[in-house]
Scaffold this active site. Structure first.
Site, PDB file in Angstrom:
ATOM      1  N   ASP A 137       0.921  -1.104   0.050  1.00 10.29           N
ATOM      2  CA  ASP A 137      -0.494  -0.264   0.276  1.00 10.29           C
ATOM      3  C   ASP A 137       0.542   1.453  -0.505  1.00 10.29           C
ATOM      4  O   ASP A 137       0.042   2.744   0.097  1.00 10.29           O
ATOM      5  CB  ASP A 137      -0.864   0.432   1.470  1.00 10.29           C
ATOM      6  CG  ASP A 137      -0.857  -0.593   2.826  1.00 10.29           C
ATOM      7  OD1 ASP A 137       1.139   0.268   2.486  1.00 10.29           O
ATOM      8  OD2 ASP A 137      -1.162  -0.448   3.713  1.00 10.29           O
ATOM      9  N   SER A 138       1.855   1.381   0.088  1.00 13.32           N
ATOM     10  CA  SER A 138       3.603   2.308  -0.361  1.00 13.32           C
ATOM     11  C   SER A 138       3.039   2.724  -1.086  1.00 13.32           C
ATOM     12  O   SER A 138       3.414   4.042  -1.378  1.00 13.32           O
ATOM     13  CB  SER A 138       4.311   1.345   0.671  1.00 13.32           C
ATOM     14  OG  SER A 138       4.951   0.751  -1.086  1.00 13.32           O
ATOM     15  N   ASP A 141      -0.742  -6.201   0.314  1.00 12.16           N
ATOM     16  CA  ASP A 141      -0.778  -5.982   1.393  1.00 12.16           C
ATOM     17  C   ASP A 141      -2.443  -5.745   1.649  1.00 12.16           C
ATOM     18  O   ASP A 141      -3.200  -5.621   0.439  1.00 12.16           O
ATOM     19  CB  ASP A 141      -0.279  -4.203   1.496  1.00 12.16           C
ATOM     20  CG  ASP A 141       0.404  -4.443   2.054  1.00 12.16           C
ATOM     21  OD1 ASP A 141       1.231  -4.896   3.504  1.00 12.16           O
ATOM     22  OD2 ASP A 141       1.648  -2.787   1.739  1.00 12.16           O
ATOM     23  N   LYS A 173      -0.537  -9.453   3.182  1.00 10.63           N
ATOM     24  CA  LYS A 173       0.768  -8.879   4.918  1.00 10.63           C
ATOM     25  C   LYS A 173      -0.720  -7.988   5.262  1.00 10.63           C
ATOM     26  O   LYS A 173      -1.483  -7.511   4.586  1.00 10.63           O
ATOM     27  CB  LYS A 173       1.872  -7.588   3.911  1.00 10.63           C
ATOM     28  CG  LYS A 173       2.492  -8.027   5.239  1.00 10.63           C
ATOM     29  CD  LYS A 173       3.571  -7.008   4.400  1.00 10.63           C
ATOM     30  CE  LYS A 173       3.606  -5.574   4.303  1.00 10.63           C
ATOM     31  NZ  LYS A 173       3.202  -4.867   4.848  1.00 10.63           N
ATOM     32  N   GLU A 188      -0.567  -6.089   8.687  1.00  8.47           N
ATOM     33  CA  GLU A 188       0.173  -4.634   9.982  1.00  8.47           C
ATOM     34  C   GLU A 188      -1.061  -5.185  11.539  1.00  8.47           C
ATOM     35  O   GLU A 188      -1.710  -5.372  12.070  1.00  8.47           O
ATOM     36  CB  GLU A 188      -0.161  -3.724  10.148  1.00  8.47           C
ATOM     37  CG  GLU A 188       0.048  -2.365   8.772  1.00  8.47           C
ATOM     38  CD  GLU A 188       0.324  -1.319   8.314  1.00  8.47           C
ATOM     39  OE1 GLU A 188       0.890  -0.486   7.846  1.00  8.47           O
ATOM     40  OE2 GLU A 188      -0.046  -0.457   9.312  1.00  8.47           O
ATOM     41  N   GLU A 204       9.657  -3.583  11.223  1.00  7.25           N
ATOM     42  CA  GLU A 204      10.230  -2.364  10.165  1.00  7.25           C
ATOM     43  C   GLU A 204      10.824  -0.460  11.106  1.00  7.25           C
ATOM     44  O   GLU A 204       9.445  -1.157  12.600  1.00  7.25           O
ATOM     45  CB  GLU A 204       9.161  -1.600   9.401  1.00  7.25           C
ATOM     46  CG  GLU A 204       8.839   0.120   9.375  1.00  7.25           C
ATOM     47  CD  GLU A 204       8.324   0.759   7.594  1.00  7.25           C
ATOM     48  OE1 GLU A 204       8.367   1.585   7.256  1.00  7.25           O
ATOM     49  OE2 GLU A 204       7.086  -0.311   7.408  1.00  7.25           O
TER      50      GLU A 204
END
Length: 292
Positions: free
Chosen positions: A71-72, A110, A140, A142, A209
């Site tokens: 999602d970057s 993501d 993925k 978070e 991270e």
């Protein structure tokens, strides 16, 4: 799920496997089992982000074993200030393109902000979209302890999950920016609990991270699943970078943990400038570029 106490140490090397990720797998896609074998063998690997078929194809040909449709893209391709506005439809579109552009890399996508936090059922629905509509091989998400129940549900449903702890960019507003995580005893213990929780929930790998190098190395040493560092120092099993950062496309300052391996921004700027000059001066197109 395994409820054994601390993070489980890596298993003994599998001498029969050899180089799993670089040269050992050539006729199929890399799988999560290959990554597990690489962990046992002490084989380090690289992961890059990709958001389109053309770029993904280049990285696939270069031998990058894992590609992350992050999602970057919100920051580096869609013009957002953070990753928060990225939608599921955007992630499905980009992920499908990356899958179509690759043959060998394991493609991880993501789950964007708001697509899994409401409930494990919501996460299941959206992860299934990425698997069915885009064709990715893993997702993925978070969060550590707070996401463990969701990870367990997805894994039990047959969806491989890469976890992401430490600095989690979707929580940028809660963090008040992008600070290093895990500094101090309390924060370090919290991160270790998060690492333990995602491993026990069944995650096949975990991204660390913006974590102090010593702490990331400690997690890696005692973890049975591969750790992927981004700002986590040299002691993790793998490293990931956003491709526009590593290739020198990002304007202005880049994070401390980024090494720029090219200067594509200058190359493209020079090419565009030369093109504009040729058009303005009438030297392009020439006879060799024209039909008769």
């Amino acid at each position: 799920m395994n409820n054994a106490s601390p993070l489980q140490p890596a298993q003994t090397p599998d001498a029969s496997v050899g180089a799993t990720l670089y040269g050992g797998v050539t006729n199929r896609r890399i799988t999560v089992r290959d990554l597990a074998k690489a962990k046992r063998n002490g084989e380090r690997w690289a992961m890059l982000t990709a958001y389109d078929a053309l770029t993904a194809g280049v990285f696939d040909e270069a031998g990058i074993p894992v590609l992350l449709v992050g999602d970057s893209a919100g920051n580096c391709h869609l013009g957002y200030e953070t990753t928060v506005p990225v939608t599921m439809d955007q992630m499905v579109m980009m992920s499908a393109a990356v899958v179509r552009g690759t043959k060998r890399a394991l493609v991880v996508a993501d789950l964007p902000f708001g697509s899994y936090q409401e409930s494990p059922a919501q996460a299941m629905h959206n992860a299934a979209r990425l698997m069915k509509e885009a064709g990715v091989q893993a997702v993925k998400l978070e969060g550590g302890e707070r996401s463990a129940r969701t990870i367990e549900l997805l894994v039990d449903a047959g969806i491989p999950v890469m976890a992401h702890i430490g600095l989690t960019p979707q929580s940028v507003h809660a963090f008040g920016g992008y600070p290093v995580q895990g500094r101090g005893d309390e924060a370090a213990h919290r991160l270790l609990r998060d690492a333990k929780a995602v491993q026990q929930a069944g995650a096949f790998s975990v991204v660390l991270e913006a974590v102090p190098a010593e702490l990331a190395a400690q997690v890696t040493e005692h973890s049975a699943i591969p750790t992927v560092g981004i700002g986590g120092g040299p002691g993790t099993d793998a490293q990931v970078l956003v491709w526009t950062d590593f290739a020198g496309m990002t304007a202005g300052r880049v994070p401390k943990f980024v090494k720029q391996y090219a200067d594509l921004r200058s190359t493209l700027t020079r090419a565009a400038t030369e093109f504009a000059t040729d058009v303005r001066e009438g030297t392009f197109p020439g006879p060799e570029h024209s039909f008769s």
